[in-house]
Design an enzyme around this catalytic site. Sequence first.
Site, short mmCIF file in Angstrom:
data_model
loop_
_atom_site.label_atom_id
_atom_site.label_comp_id
_atom_site.label_asym_id
_atom_site.label_seq_id
_atom_site.Cartn_x
_atom_site.Cartn_y
_atom_site.Cartn_z
CG ASP A 124 45.54 41.37 37.46
OD1 ASP A 124 44.86 40.60 38.16
OD2 ASP A 124 45.04 42.30 36.81
CE LYS A 144 36.34 42.15 37.45
NZ LYS A 144 37.61 42.45 36.82
C1 LIG Z 1 38.38 43.55 36.48
C2 LIG Z 1 39.84 43.42 36.41
C3 LIG Z 1 40.68 44.46 36.84
C4 LIG Z 1 40.14 45.79 37.32
O1 LIG Z 1 39.42 45.67 38.50
P1 LIG Z 1 38.17 46.62 38.90
O2 LIG Z 1 37.73 46.07 40.19
O3 LIG Z 1 37.13 46.50 37.81
O4 LIG Z 1 38.70 48.02 38.95
C5 LIG Z 1 42.04 44.25 36.77
N1 LIG Z 1 42.57 43.08 36.30
C6 LIG Z 1 41.79 42.07 35.88
C7 LIG Z 1 42.41 40.83 35.36
C8 LIG Z 1 40.41 42.21 35.91
O5 LIG Z 1 39.64 41.20 35.47
#
Ligand SMILES: *Cc1c(COP(=O)(O)O)cnc(C)c1O
Length: 384
Positions: free
Chosen positions: A173, A198
Amino acid sequence: MEFETDAIHVGEEPERTKDGDVVSPIHLSTTFAKSTIDKMDDEFVYTRSSNPTRNNLEMKLSSLENSRYALAFSSGSAAQTSLLLALLEKGDHVVAFDDLYGGTKRIFRQVFADFGVESSYVDATDIKNVKKALKDETALVWLESPTNPLLKLSDISKVADLCHEEDIILVVDNTFMSPYFQKPLEMDADVVLHSTTKYLGGHSDSLGGALMTNDEDIYERLAFHQNAVGAVLSPFDSWVVMRGIKTLALRMERHEKNAQGLADWLNEHPKVKNVHYPGLRSHPQHQLAKEQMSGFGGMLSFEIRGTIEDARIFVESLDLFALAESLGGVESLIEIPSFMTHASVPEEDRKGITDTLIRVSVGIENFTDLKKDFEKGFEAVSES
Ligand SMILES: *Cc1c(COP(=O)(O)O)cnc(C)c1O
């Protein structure tokens, strides 16, 4: 071309002629007419399967991670769920970093556990812990690096080597660093995940997710599930993310400059117990951070000296930093993980996530204004 150039140009060209649009348009149509039945196996038939605007975004996303393939989903969580459905089956086991995005753990524990997928959590700062947790059934290792909210790192290349010896898929991720500062596929990860909500979108106005890979077999399985499960990104949001990506390089530079400045300042502050930021020389993995990332990002966390009440007064007394979940937008955000983003994480595995830990998504405002706002926060705590 280089990163900044691709971020602006890739995915715009197909719509662009010498006389036409400079920016590719939004194709809202859910279905595409054909002049003859023979054309029903064209690329564009129905938007869930394939849409020109989403395709353009997917091309742009590929260019950012230098990946062969990219797929866009309706959220980071939808990307994660589609990935797990595509790559796992009943009886499989997953090993994940213990300091994870709260929602990621929730999907493993409260959704996939019901379908017979087991998960274990380890401190992946030390590869020995990852190795120890592997079982015959382990099909996937899930890393976030740096982690959320403690900014711990894992050596991605080493974990990739370990996984590939055992035929295990490594997913990283990469939401926190964005492809501008870190490229896990180049360190042999199999799949990269982003919440485009983000940094990629970057303006806190669009929810989305993405998966990138170089592996054709994995791609085929992901693409099948993207269409079959149907958690696709809308044409409008695809366009919004494309627009955001054009300024990603500039924004990341500024996020980092402001975050490093605040981290250095907080690190010397008498009311601060400790600061977690990979760009600090005092960060236990500063060396690894320098090796596997080309920058340290815009996220930091710190523990304020005092009580839960002091942490609350601090975050509630700020004007510029919005008290809000999420991260990666141009505006600065602040939150207390134990009450907010990580409230769903059971007490016993909140190692290090104390009640006085404050997480900051440092925006791209003027640095002096940000620092003044924090000074105001510390004054409010002193006066209470
Ligand atoms: C926000 C986030 C997610 C999940 O994403 P969404 O778009 O809110 O479903 C997964 N991993 C990380 C590190 C995040 O900051």
